[in-house]
Design a protein around this motif. Structure first.
Motif, PDB file in Angstrom:
ATOM      1  N   LEU A   1      -0.249   7.220   2.221  1.00  0.00           N
ATOM      2  CA  LEU A   1      -0.120   8.155   3.345  1.00  0.00           C
ATOM      3  C   LEU A   1      -1.142   7.835   4.439  1.00  0.00           C
ATOM      4  N   GLY A   2      -2.379   7.635   4.012  1.00  0.00           N
ATOM      5  CA  GLY A   2      -3.442   7.359   4.976  1.00  0.00           C
ATOM      6  C   GLY A   2      -3.228   6.060   5.730  1.00  0.00           C
ATOM      7  N   VAL A   3      -2.826   5.026   5.008  1.00  0.00           N
ATOM      8  CA  VAL A   3      -2.615   3.719   5.628  1.00  0.00           C
ATOM      9  C   VAL A   3      -1.441   3.764   6.602  1.00  0.00           C
ATOM     10  N   SER A   4      -0.373   4.462   6.222  1.00  0.00           N
ATOM     11  CA  SER A   4       0.777   4.590   7.109  1.00  0.00           C
ATOM     12  C   SER A   4       0.396   5.305   8.401  1.00  0.00           C
ATOM     13  N   SER A   5      -0.346   6.384   8.284  1.00  0.00           N
ATOM     14  CA  SER A   5      -0.793   7.117   9.468  1.00  0.00           C
ATOM     15  C   SER A   5      -1.720   6.251  10.318  1.00  0.00           C
ATOM     16  N   LEU A   6      -2.608   5.531   9.653  1.00  0.00           N
ATOM     17  CA  LEU A   6      -3.527   4.630  10.354  1.00  0.00           C
ATOM     18  C   LEU A   6      -2.759   3.557  11.119  1.00  0.00           C
ATOM     19  N   ALA A   7      -1.771   2.946  10.464  1.00  0.00           N
ATOM     20  CA  ALA A   7      -1.029   1.845  11.081  1.00  0.00           C
ATOM     21  C   ALA A   7      -0.109   2.308  12.211  1.00  0.00           C
ATOM     22  N   GLN A   8       0.513   3.462  12.040  1.00  0.00           N
ATOM     23  CA  GLN A   8       1.496   3.897  13.027  1.00  0.00           C
ATOM     24  C   GLN A   8       0.935   4.777  14.134  1.00  0.00           C
ATOM     25  N   TRP A   9      -0.198   5.426  13.869  1.00  0.00           N
ATOM     26  CA  TRP A   9      -0.683   6.417  14.824  1.00  0.00           C
ATOM     27  C   TRP A   9      -2.118   6.178  15.273  1.00  0.00           C
ATOM     28  N   THR A  10      -3.047   6.040  14.338  1.00  0.00           N
ATOM     29  CA  THR A  10      -4.462   5.959  14.705  1.00  0.00           C
ATOM     30  C   THR A  10      -4.802   4.654  15.408  1.00  0.00           C
ATOM     31  N   LEU A  11      -4.507   3.531  14.765  1.00  0.00           N
ATOM     32  CA  LEU A  11      -4.874   2.242  15.358  1.00  0.00           C
ATOM     33  C   LEU A  11      -4.181   1.982  16.700  1.00  0.00           C
ATOM     34  N   PRO A  12      -2.875   2.272  16.846  1.00  0.00           N
ATOM     35  CA  PRO A  12      -2.288   2.086  18.177  1.00  0.00           C
ATOM     36  C   PRO A  12      -2.982   2.917  19.261  1.00  0.00           C
ATOM     37  N   MET A  13      -3.412   4.126  18.902  1.00  0.00           N
ATOM     38  CA  MET A  13      -4.127   4.962  19.871  1.00  0.00           C
ATOM     39  C   MET A  13      -5.467   4.326  20.241  1.00  0.00           C
ATOM     40  N   LEU A  14      -6.206   3.862  19.233  1.00  0.00           N
ATOM     41  CA  LEU A  14      -7.498   3.220  19.494  1.00  0.00           C
ATOM     42  C   LEU A  14      -7.318   1.934  20.292  1.00  0.00           C
ATOM     43  N   ILE A  15      -6.267   1.181  19.988  1.00  0.00           N
ATOM     44  CA  ILE A  15      -5.980  -0.050  20.731  1.00  0.00           C
ATOM     45  C   ILE A  15      -5.703   0.281  22.196  1.00  0.00           C
ATOM     46  N   ALA A  16      -4.943   1.338  22.444  1.00  0.00           N
ATOM     47  CA  ALA A  16      -4.643   1.741  23.820  1.00  0.00           C
ATOM     48  C   ALA A  16      -5.918   2.140  24.564  1.00  0.00           C
ATOM     49  N   PHE A  17      -6.797   2.889  23.910  1.00  0.00           N
ATOM     50  CA  PHE A  17      -8.058   3.267  24.564  1.00  0.00           C
ATOM     51  C   PHE A  17      -8.913   2.041  24.851  1.00  0.00           C
ATOM     52  N   SER A  18      -8.905   1.073  23.937  1.00  0.00           N
ATOM     53  CA  SER A  18      -9.648  -0.163  24.169  1.00  0.00           C
ATOM     54  C   SER A  18      -9.044  -0.935  25.338  1.00  0.00           C
ATOM     55  N   ALA A  19      -7.721  -1.052  25.376  1.00  0.00           N
ATOM     56  CA  ALA A  19      -7.049  -1.782  26.455  1.00  0.00           C
ATOM     57  C   ALA A  19      -7.329  -1.142  27.806  1.00  0.00           C
ATOM     58  N   MET A  20      -7.442   0.187  27.844  1.00  0.00           N
ATOM     59  CA  MET A  20      -7.696   0.896  29.104  1.00  0.00           C
ATOM     60  C   MET A  20      -9.190   1.068  29.394  1.00  0.00           C
ATOM     61  N   GLU A  21      -9.998   0.415  28.575  1.00  0.00           N
ATOM     62  CA  GLU A  21     -11.468   0.416  28.722  1.00  0.00           C
ATOM     63  C   GLU A  21     -12.064   1.821  28.669  1.00  0.00           C
TER      64      GLU A  21
ATOM     65  N   LEU B   1       0.800  -1.223   0.000  1.00  0.00           N
ATOM     66  CA  LEU B   1       0.000   0.000   0.000  1.00  0.00           C
ATOM     67  C   LEU B   1       0.835   1.277   0.000  1.00  0.00           C
ATOM     68  N   LYS B   2       2.106   1.188   0.337  1.00  0.00           N
ATOM     69  CA  LYS B   2       2.954   2.384   0.327  1.00  0.00           C
ATOM     70  C   LYS B   2       3.090   2.969  -1.070  1.00  0.00           C
ATOM     71  N   GLU B   3       2.818   2.173  -2.087  1.00  0.00           N
ATOM     72  CA  GLU B   3       2.913   2.643  -3.474  1.00  0.00           C
ATOM     73  C   GLU B   3       1.539   2.950  -4.066  1.00  0.00           C
ATOM     74  N   ARG B   4       0.577   3.244  -3.231  1.00  0.00           N
ATOM     75  CA  ARG B   4      -0.785   3.526  -3.699  1.00  0.00           C
ATOM     76  C   ARG B   4      -1.152   4.992  -3.554  1.00  0.00           C
ATOM     77  N   GLY B   5      -0.170   5.870  -3.696  1.00  0.00           N
ATOM     78  CA  GLY B   5      -0.445   7.300  -3.681  1.00  0.00           C
ATOM     79  C   GLY B   5      -0.928   7.796  -2.330  1.00  0.00           C
ATOM     80  N   ILE B   6      -1.996   8.586  -2.355  1.00  0.00           N
ATOM     81  CA  ILE B   6      -2.533   9.186  -1.129  1.00  0.00           C
ATOM     82  C   ILE B   6      -3.006   8.119  -0.152  1.00  0.00           C
ATOM     83  N   TRP B   7      -3.428   6.970  -0.692  1.00  0.00           N
ATOM     84  CA  TRP B   7      -3.843   5.861   0.179  1.00  0.00           C
ATOM     85  C   TRP B   7      -2.673   5.387   1.033  1.00  0.00           C
TER      86      TRP B   7
END
Length: 194
Positions: A67-87, A59-65
């Motif tokens: 960028l979005g996927v990289s941000s999602l994988a490195q920043w958004t999802l880990p944050m959501l996972i942390a909020f889920s883990a902390m209930e 997906l790194k070679e899919r243009g704007i996608w």
């Protein structure tokens, strides 16, 4: 065109290290699998992280996608996972933190692709940064930096509102109120410098 972290290690040592990291990651996540939405977020994070670099999706070679996927994988999802883990998944502060983290992550990814643009072009890696004209990439980065500053301010305000409500001590309440004031001074200094 980039240095491989495993170049100076025999194949078995690299495989052993990756296996050890995978085991640690699995064991550290197991206590949280019964928390609401933790398991789908965790599985999605693993899939998206692998799909970013590995073929056939790469997906790194899919243009704007990319960028979005990289941000999602490195920043958004880990944050959501942390909020889920902390209930605390689904609370208002989670939304502010996740959006702000996504903006900051996208800003860093744009900066990374600006930095790697020459290498990506030389190796034929068709990232968003390699596909876009440098001036347009610079304008996008400037806009992302402005949004990033705003996002950090929203986090500072959210912390100042949430922490006192959690019944913390007077010290933490004072510290939480101090945070937006410090942010404002730094943001004004950055604005004047820019």
């Amino acid at each position: 065109g980039k240095k491989n972290a495993f170049d100076n290690h025999p194949g078995s040592a690299g495989l052993l290290r990756l296996s050890l990291l995978a085991c640690i990651a699995l064991l550290s996540g197991l206590p949280f699998v019964l928390r609401p939405i933790f398991l789908p977020l965790w599985a999605g994070w693993i899939f998206i992280t692998c799909a970013y670099s590995l073929k056939p999706l790469r997906l790194k070679e899919r243009g704007i996608w990319g960028l979005g996927v990289s941000s999602l994988a490195q920043w958004t999802l880990p944050m959501l996972i942390a909020f889920s883990a902390m209930e605390r998944f689904g609370h208002g502060d989670m939304a502010v933190f996740a959006i702000a983290n996504s903006i900051s992550g996208a800003t860093l990814e744009i900066a990374h692709q600006r930095h790697d643009r020459t290498k990506d072009l030389s190796t034929g890696t068709e990232t968003f940064g390699a596909r876009v004209v440098p001036k347009k990439l610079d304008r996008l980065y400037a806009g992302a930096l402005a949004l990033d500053k705003l996002a950090i301010g929203c986090v500072a305000i959210t912390v100042s509102l949430v922490v006192p409500g959690l019944g913390q001590t007077l010290f933490w309440t004072g510290a939480a109120l101090f945070l937006p004031a410090v942010y404002l001074v730094i943001a004004l200094a950055a604005l004047l410098e820019n």
